[in-house]
Design a protein around this motif. Structure first.
Motif, short mmCIF file in Angstrom:
data_model
loop_
_atom_site.label_atom_id
_atom_site.label_comp_id
_atom_site.label_asym_id
_atom_site.label_seq_id
_atom_site.Cartn_x
_atom_site.Cartn_y
_atom_site.Cartn_z
N VAL A 215 53.44 69.09 39.63
CA VAL A 215 52.17 68.99 40.35
C VAL A 215 51.14 69.90 39.67
O VAL A 215 51.47 71.01 39.26
N ALA A 216 49.91 69.41 39.56
CA ALA A 216 48.83 70.21 38.98
C ALA A 216 48.30 71.17 40.04
O ALA A 216 47.44 70.80 40.86
N VAL A 217 48.81 72.39 40.06
CA VAL A 217 48.42 73.39 41.05
C VAL A 217 47.25 74.20 40.52
O VAL A 217 47.32 74.77 39.41
N GLN B 39 40.14 78.54 41.23
CA GLN B 39 39.68 77.22 40.83
C GLN B 39 39.51 76.31 42.04
O GLN B 39 40.19 76.48 43.06
N PRO B 40 38.63 75.30 41.94
CA PRO B 40 38.50 74.33 43.03
C PRO B 40 39.71 73.41 43.07
O PRO B 40 40.37 73.18 42.05
N SER B 41 40.03 72.90 44.24
CA SER B 41 41.14 71.97 44.39
C SER B 41 40.64 70.67 45.00
O SER B 41 39.58 70.63 45.63
N VAL C 255 57.45 76.01 43.04
CA VAL C 255 58.15 74.74 43.26
C VAL C 255 57.27 73.57 42.81
O VAL C 255 57.73 72.68 42.07
N LEU C 256 56.03 73.56 43.26
CA LEU C 256 55.15 72.43 42.93
C LEU C 256 54.87 72.36 41.43
O LEU C 256 54.89 71.27 40.85
N ARG C 257 54.63 73.49 40.81
CA ARG C 257 54.40 73.48 39.36
C ARG C 257 55.64 73.01 38.63
O ARG C 257 55.56 72.24 37.67
N GLY C 258 56.81 73.47 39.07
CA GLY C 258 58.05 73.04 38.44
C GLY C 258 58.30 71.56 38.61
O GLY C 258 58.95 70.92 37.76
N ALA C 259 57.78 70.98 39.69
CA ALA C 259 57.94 69.56 39.95
C ALA C 259 56.86 68.72 39.27
O ALA C 259 56.84 67.49 39.44
N GLY D 99 41.26 59.99 35.32
CA GLY D 99 42.21 60.33 34.27
C GLY D 99 42.78 61.73 34.39
O GLY D 99 43.83 62.01 33.81
N GLN D 100 42.11 62.61 35.11
CA GLN D 100 42.65 63.95 35.31
C GLN D 100 43.54 63.97 36.54
O GLN D 100 43.30 63.23 37.50
N PRO D 101 44.59 64.81 36.53
CA PRO D 101 45.46 64.86 37.71
C PRO D 101 44.74 65.44 38.91
O PRO D 101 43.79 66.22 38.78
N VAL D 102 45.19 65.06 40.08
CA VAL D 102 44.67 65.64 41.32
C VAL D 102 45.11 67.10 41.38
O VAL D 102 46.29 67.41 41.25
N ARG D 103 44.16 68.00 41.59
CA ARG D 103 44.45 69.43 41.62
C ARG D 103 44.76 69.88 43.03
O ARG D 103 43.98 69.64 43.95
N VAL D 104 45.89 70.54 43.18
CA VAL D 104 46.39 70.94 44.49
C VAL D 104 46.23 72.45 44.65
O VAL D 104 46.63 73.23 43.78
N GLY D 105 45.64 72.86 45.77
CA GLY D 105 45.56 74.27 46.10
C GLY D 105 46.65 74.63 47.09
O GLY D 105 46.92 73.88 48.03
#
Length: 296
Positions: A33-35, A40-42, A27-31, A6-12
């Motif tokens: 994506v859960a950065v 934090q762990p990714s 860019v990724l946050r604006g699109a 249920g939680q988004p995949v976290r991207v580093g």
């Protein structure tokens, strides 16, 4: 396993300093994506590099303990002539994708497409002026220092936020009659952002699957099957999407055989989950035994 269902995949966002990590993060946050923040762990990493993969980049990619994709930022500077810099960048990425998937990105154009604060009224008005009174776009120096009724400070701002690549594509869209939304859409297309997002989504498929596979709830069978299908399709395979009892049973048999290998542990589990989910669908469709033709 990092994260829960249920939680988004976290991207580093990682890479050597000076290669554009901050811009790619924006860019990724604006699109959407859960950065993850650097502390934090990714769940997966996006490795940012410029020009080409150097030995230290390849070592970092090889040592990454998580799924990883690489992004060639500033792809719009790859080279001019021919079919354009993004085509040249895409070919360079194809040649570099021997160990991990590599995607091009014109990062400034992408940021302007996802951050509403970039393309403000002053910049849009300046771009409209340029469509009527063109400036010298032969180089950044000539654009910034050349004679033009647009103030040099405004031209410098255009360069800082769009560069020549973004300016050119925005002007082309305006000449074609685009409004603000049309310019933003043109910048997004030109930046190759959607290709990168699709690559991240494909790399995240095993993460989503592992989260679901750890759930013992029988109600998760359909969700695990869907996640498993994402994994094998991201690896280039095709899953029969046919409906009806015969199609479900055929798919169950094919993927049960696949799960018995020789395949990786992850793909063995995916095959078993596709088979299990297909059998559940077969039962719901009537579950009546009938002849099934299988492809060898």
């Amino acid at each position: 396993m990092c994260g829960v269902v249920g939680q988004p995949v976290r991207v580093g966002v990682v890479g050597r300093p000076g290669c554009g990590r901050r811009t790619v993060t924006g860019v990724l946050r604006g699109a959407g994506v859960a950065v993850a923040d650097p502390s934090q762990p990714s769940d997966l990493d996006v490795y940012v590099f410029a020009e080409t993969l150097k030995p230290e980049d390849r070592r970092a990619l090889a040592d990454c303990p998580r799924p990883v994709v690489a992004v060639l930022t500033k792809a719009d500077l790859t080279g001019f002539g021919g079919a354009g810099p993004m085509t040249a960048a895409a070919e360079r990425c194809r040649l570099l994708s021997d160990t991990v998937p590599v995607y091009p990105l014109a990062a400034l154009a992408a940021l302007a497409a996802v951050d509403d604060s970039v393309l403000d009224d002053d910049m849009l008005a300046a771009l409209r002026v340029l469509t009527i009174e063109p400036a010298d776009l032969g180089s950044t120096d000539r654009f910034a220092a050349g004679q033009h009724r647009l103030p040099a400070s405004l031209r410098q701002r255009l360069l800082a936020h769009l560069d020549l690549f973004g300016i050119s594509h925005a002007m082309r869209a305006l000449r074609d009659g685009a409004d603000r939304a049309g310019v933003v859409a043109a910048l997004r297309r030109a930046s190759a952002l959607d290709g990168l997002l699709a690559g991240i989504d494909a790399a995240a498929a095993p993460v989503r699957y592992e989260r679901l596979a750890d759930s013992a709830d029988d109600d998760a069978v359909a969700a695990r099957m869907a996640a498993a299908i994402d994994v094998v399709q991201a690896a280039g395979m095709t899953v029969d999407g046919g409906a009806g009892a015969a199609a479900h049973l055929r798919r169950a048999i094919v993927w049960q055989r696949y799960s018995r290998g020789p395949v990786s542990r992850l793909h063995a589990r995916c095959g078993a989950d596709i088979a299990r989910g297909s059998l559940r669908l077969w039962e719901r469709a009537g579950g009546i035994p009938e002849p099934v033709e299988l492809t060898p």
